[in-house]
Design a protein around this motif. Sequence first.
Motif, PDB file in Angstrom:
ATOM      1  N   PRO A  31      -2.958   0.698  40.536  1.00 47.45           N
ATOM      2  CA  PRO A  31      -4.323   1.083  40.923  1.00 47.45           C
ATOM      3  C   PRO A  31      -4.379   2.164  41.997  1.00 47.45           C
ATOM      4  O   PRO A  31      -5.202   3.085  41.924  1.00 47.45           O
ATOM      5  CB  PRO A  31      -4.929  -0.238  41.422  1.00 47.45           C
ATOM      6  N   LYS A  32      -3.505   2.041  43.010  1.00 52.43           N
ATOM      7  CA  LYS A  32      -3.514   3.011  44.104  1.00 52.43           C
ATOM      8  C   LYS A  32      -3.238   4.416  43.581  1.00 52.43           C
ATOM      9  O   LYS A  32      -3.932   5.386  43.918  1.00 52.43           O
ATOM     10  CB  LYS A  32      -2.468   2.612  45.153  1.00 52.43           C
ATOM     11  N   TYR A  33      -2.215   4.544  42.741  1.00 50.32           N
ATOM     12  CA  TYR A  33      -1.855   5.846  42.190  1.00 50.32           C
ATOM     13  C   TYR A  33      -2.922   6.346  41.198  1.00 50.32           C
ATOM     14  O   TYR A  33      -3.215   7.536  41.133  1.00 50.32           O
ATOM     15  CB  TYR A  33      -0.505   5.779  41.491  1.00 50.32           C
ATOM     16  N   ASN A  34      -3.478   5.415  40.450  1.00 48.57           N
ATOM     17  CA  ASN A  34      -4.519   5.793  39.494  1.00 48.57           C
ATOM     18  C   ASN A  34      -5.726   6.408  40.197  1.00 48.57           C
ATOM     19  O   ASN A  34      -6.323   7.367  39.716  1.00 48.57           O
ATOM     20  CB  ASN A  34      -4.964   4.579  38.678  1.00 48.57           C
ATOM     21  N   GLN A  35      -6.067   5.830  41.338  1.00 51.75           N
ATOM     22  CA  GLN A  35      -7.194   6.354  42.108  1.00 51.75           C
ATOM     23  C   GLN A  35      -6.874   7.741  42.647  1.00 51.75           C
ATOM     24  O   GLN A  35      -7.731   8.634  42.667  1.00 51.75           O
ATOM     25  CB  GLN A  35      -7.534   5.391  43.261  1.00 51.75           C
ATOM     26  N   GLN A  36      -5.634   7.930  43.053  1.00 47.49           N
ATOM     27  CA  GLN A  36      -5.210   9.230  43.594  1.00 47.49           C
ATOM     28  C   GLN A  36      -5.183  10.315  42.512  1.00 47.49           C
ATOM     29  O   GLN A  36      -5.348  11.495  42.802  1.00 47.49           O
ATOM     30  CB  GLN A  36      -3.821   9.111  44.233  1.00 47.49           C
ATOM     31  N   HIS A  37      -4.961   9.911  41.275  1.00 52.59           N
ATOM     32  CA  HIS A  37      -4.842  10.868  40.177  1.00 52.59           C
ATOM     33  C   HIS A  37      -5.961  10.677  39.152  1.00 52.59           C
ATOM     34  O   HIS A  37      -5.761  10.857  37.950  1.00 52.59           O
ATOM     35  CB  HIS A  37      -3.472  10.721  39.498  1.00 52.59           C
ATOM     36  N   ILE A  38      -7.135  10.339  39.637  1.00 55.02           N
ATOM     37  CA  ILE A  38      -8.248  10.029  38.740  1.00 55.02           C
ATOM     38  C   ILE A  38      -8.629  11.233  37.866  1.00 55.02           C
ATOM     39  O   ILE A  38      -8.986  11.088  36.692  1.00 55.02           O
ATOM     40  CB  ILE A  38      -9.484   9.526  39.542  1.00 55.02           C
ATOM     41  N   TYR A  39      -8.540  12.428  38.417  1.00 54.43           N
ATOM     42  CA  TYR A  39      -8.882  13.627  37.642  1.00 54.43           C
ATOM     43  C   TYR A  39      -7.931  13.789  36.463  1.00 54.43           C
ATOM     44  O   TYR A  39      -8.353  14.044  35.331  1.00 54.43           O
ATOM     45  CB  TYR A  39      -8.822  14.866  38.547  1.00 54.43           C
ATOM     46  N   GLN A  40      -6.616  13.646  36.730  1.00 53.59           N
ATOM     47  CA  GLN A  40      -5.630  13.799  35.670  1.00 53.59           C
ATOM     48  C   GLN A  40      -5.780  12.723  34.600  1.00 53.59           C
ATOM     49  O   GLN A  40      -5.655  12.988  33.400  1.00 53.59           O
ATOM     50  CB  GLN A  40      -4.211  13.761  36.247  1.00 53.59           C
ATOM     51  N   ILE A  41      -6.063  11.496  35.040  1.00 56.84           N
ATOM     52  CA  ILE A  41      -6.230  10.399  34.086  1.00 56.84           C
ATOM     53  C   ILE A  41      -7.470  10.620  33.221  1.00 56.84           C
ATOM     54  O   ILE A  41      -7.443  10.394  32.006  1.00 56.84           O
ATOM     55  CB  ILE A  41      -6.302   9.052  34.830  1.00 56.84           C
ATOM     56  N   ASN A  42      -8.545  11.073  33.841  1.00 56.16           N
ATOM     57  CA  ASN A  42      -9.752  11.363  33.067  1.00 56.16           C
ATOM     58  C   ASN A  42      -9.516  12.483  32.059  1.00 56.16           C
ATOM     59  O   ASN A  42     -10.054  12.462  30.941  1.00 56.16           O
ATOM     60  CB  ASN A  42     -10.905  11.734  33.993  1.00 56.16           C
ATOM     61  N   TYR A  43      -8.687  13.451  32.455  1.00 59.19           N
ATOM     62  CA  TYR A  43      -8.326  14.517  31.531  1.00 59.19           C
ATOM     63  C   TYR A  43      -7.600  13.931  30.318  1.00 59.19           C
ATOM     64  O   TYR A  43      -7.907  14.272  29.162  1.00 59.19           O
ATOM     65  CB  TYR A  43      -7.432  15.547  32.234  1.00 59.19           C
TER      66      TYR A  43
END
Length: 368
Positions: free
Chosen positions: A105-117
């Motif tokens: 979760p911590k990393y996902n929040q930090q990379h939310i833009y990339q994940i949404n992409y």
Amino acid sequence: MKKITQILILVVCCNSFANGQILLRDAMNSFALYFKSKDFAQLEKAKKSIDDAYKTARDSNYYRANLLRCMIYSTLANADKDRKLKYVKDPLNEGMFSLARLTIPKYNQQHIYQINYCKKQLANAWLTKANTDLADNRYSQAYDDYLWSDSLSGGNINVKSNLAVLSERLGYTSKAIYYYNAYINSGKDVPADYYLALANLYEQQSDLNNCVKILKRGAEKYPKNKDLLFKQVNLFSAGKDYNALVLIIDDAINLEPDNIDLYYMAGYAYEMLGKSSLAETYYKKILTIEPYNYEAHYALGLLNLEAYLKNNSRKEALENAANYLTEASEINPNSVNVLKSLVILYKNTGDADKLRQIESKLNQVILN
């Protein structure tokens, strides 16, 4: 000797890790160049580098490697539509695999833009696949594809439209109702057919309350749509909801001014509501369109006969009843209902000869 072995292992691991980092860096640089230039050759290089970096179980658990791999393969799933490159597994499946491994979760929040992409790319790839399956009549597969696209897109309303239609086609009635409602409530300019489709589904489930509600909503948006209006007319008529029927029957007549059935429905509804004069108006309108209409003559004959029976001082009502019922009998000589009505009529007029004739005719018809 043991210490030397440990040192050699550590050196190999460090070199392997360093080499993996270099490959990740190369993959990232190539992907960045592709993102900027849309040069497919750069995307191909990014794929090769990330594949080389993604060799071991340790690599597959490395967050950064999975994130970059997901970005590259989700892009390939769209950019390489014809699958010109060689793949062990389809890039859409590879992208989904890497996305599923992004679980911190911590990393996902930090990379939310990339994940949404990644999600957007994968959603588009599933949508493309769904449209292809739909065109080839693979409806069940298309339905599953649209579900994936819907889950990744955060609720693409156009996808819900397709899911509604496919759910209905596949017999998933409850799901179809859910998706039709989602589409209609989205605020988009929804075609009239979707309101009608949802109403039909509610009717199939005997949920007439919601059926009528959605038809009214559709009619408010499309007041001149015959299908929506006539569906209400037929529902109210079949359900004997005459109060509701008379509120909309004139709108239907305005759309089809020569539709005899609508005038008859209106006349009968007002008759059931005890408004004989309005009923008579609509029945008479039928005769201006079709002078020898049996149902209209018979209905008008009954109205006048009943009016006389309630108040026998209304001689004109008895005369009108005789005229209409006689005309109805000429149009349909073997109608038991008309003959029975004429028996009542002649008992009240005191015409014994005609009464005997009608009773004899009635007996013949019944016996035959």
